[in-house]
Design an enzyme around this catalytic site. Structure first.
Site, PDB file in Angstrom:
ATOM      1  N   ASP A 270      -9.458  -9.918   8.648  1.00 43.13           N
ATOM      2  CA  ASP A 270      -8.130  -9.835   8.484  1.00 43.13           C
ATOM      3  C   ASP A 270      -7.250  -9.739   9.550  1.00 43.13           C
ATOM      4  O   ASP A 270      -6.291 -10.062  10.201  1.00 43.13           O
ATOM      5  CB  ASP A 270      -7.408  -9.336   7.405  1.00 43.13           C
TER       6      ASP A 270
ATOM      7  N   LYS B   6       3.063   0.787  -4.520  1.00 48.81           N
ATOM      8  CA  LYS B   6       1.759   0.532  -4.200  1.00 48.81           C
ATOM      9  C   LYS B   6       1.985   0.520  -2.865  1.00 48.81           C
ATOM     10  O   LYS B   6       1.061   1.029  -1.977  1.00 48.81           O
ATOM     11  CB  LYS B   6       1.089  -1.010  -4.500  1.00 48.81           C
TER      12      LYS B   6
ATOM     13  N   LYS C  50     -10.584  -8.025  -2.538  1.00 51.11           N
ATOM     14  CA  LYS C  50     -10.729  -7.403  -1.673  1.00 51.11           C
ATOM     15  C   LYS C  50     -10.926  -6.041  -2.050  1.00 51.11           C
ATOM     16  O   LYS C  50     -11.514  -5.486  -0.909  1.00 51.11           O
ATOM     17  CB  LYS C  50      -9.779  -7.991  -0.632  1.00 51.11           C
TER      18      LYS C  50
END
Length: 276
Positions: A103, A157, A66
């Site tokens: 999404d 992250k 993605k």
């Protein structure tokens, strides 16, 4: 000429997208087919060029591509550009490849279909910081949910994703476990608990508040161990079937201009996976 569409990922055998879109093509009398393609990370650029050369009209993108697919596309729509993740590619008549992300909106539509807007104004914990998490985080923020806290196995992250949102923050998994009772909405976006991935839970759910809504974007199995434990603690739960169907419907609409029916599709997917 018959049109064709695809979904690319690694692994891909678990995807129910071919059946989903195939049924919608039939329902709407569209002469098209949809196939799953197993594409490894090191072959992604080559795969994109091949899909374009072979006349694919559009494709969905699932883990782990993605984020990685973005450099190989010609253009991003505002949703994908903001989120930094693509789950749908639309091929324009002139061959231009446009990436978008359905999404996040698909998740919010599923959440509000099940529970209305009762989670608005309550603190949100997002577990994971991958492509799906990015889409959901931006959509939740755009639709007025939050404040949002992001937790991830690699906390850096989570911090990177939080830095791209308004007023979001990041926590370690250990910190999130200790403060679970503070959250009205908890969204699990990692692959932990999926039918083909590792078993277990992303974090210990024992401190989840009894009045919280706990969502897991996994749809096979219908109830992951994480959702089961949350339900046993008294929380309301939501599996990933609704998000899967709604994000697919948004992609289908981009490709065909037709918004397919979703309610019966959700019931059908639920029955196929093995539930009610």
């Amino acid at each position: 000429m018959k049109k064709w569409y695809a979904v690319i990922g690694d692994p891909i055998a678990q995807s129910m997208s071919p059946g989903l879109h195939g049924a919608w093509f039939d329902d709407n009398a569209i002469d098209a087919t949809y196939i799953p393609l197993h594409i490894q990370a090191e072959k992604l650029e080559q795969a994109v060029e091949s899909l374009k050369s072979l006349g694919c009209n559009g494709w969905n993108v699932t883990v782990p591509h993605k984020n990685a697919i973005i450099p190989f596309l010609d253009r991003l729509d505002p949703s994908a550009e903001q989120m930094g993740a693509v789950n749908t590619v639309h091929v324009l008549p002139d061959g231009i490849l446009v990436g978008s992300n359905t999404d996040g909106l698909g998740f919010v539509q599923s959440l509000e279909e099940a529970y209305g807007e009762q989670c608005k104004g309550r603190k949100v914990l997002l577990i994971g910081a991958g492509g799906a998490a990015r889409g959901i985080a931006f959509a939740l923020e755009h639709m007025g949910y939050g404040p949002i806290v992001i937790t991830n196995r690699t906390v850096e992250k989570a911090q990177q994703l939080a830095a791209n949102l308004e007023g979001a923050s990041a926590q370690s998994l250990a910190e999130a476990e200790e403060t679970l009772a503070d959250y009205g909405l908890i969204v699990q976006t990692t692959s932990v608990g999926m039918n083909f991935a590792q078993e277990g839970m992303p974090l210990n759910p024992k401190n989840i508040a009894a009045d919280a809504v706990v969502a897991d974007i996994i749809y096979n199995p219908l109830e992951t161990e994480f959702l089961e434990q949350a339900r046993n603690n008294g929380a309301k739960t939501l599996n990933g079937v609704g998000m899967f169907v709604h994000q697919g419907a948004l992609a289908f609409q981009k490709w065909t201009g037709i918004r397919p029916a979703t309610e019966k599709t959700i019931e059908k997917i639920t029955a196929i996976v093995g539930g009610k």
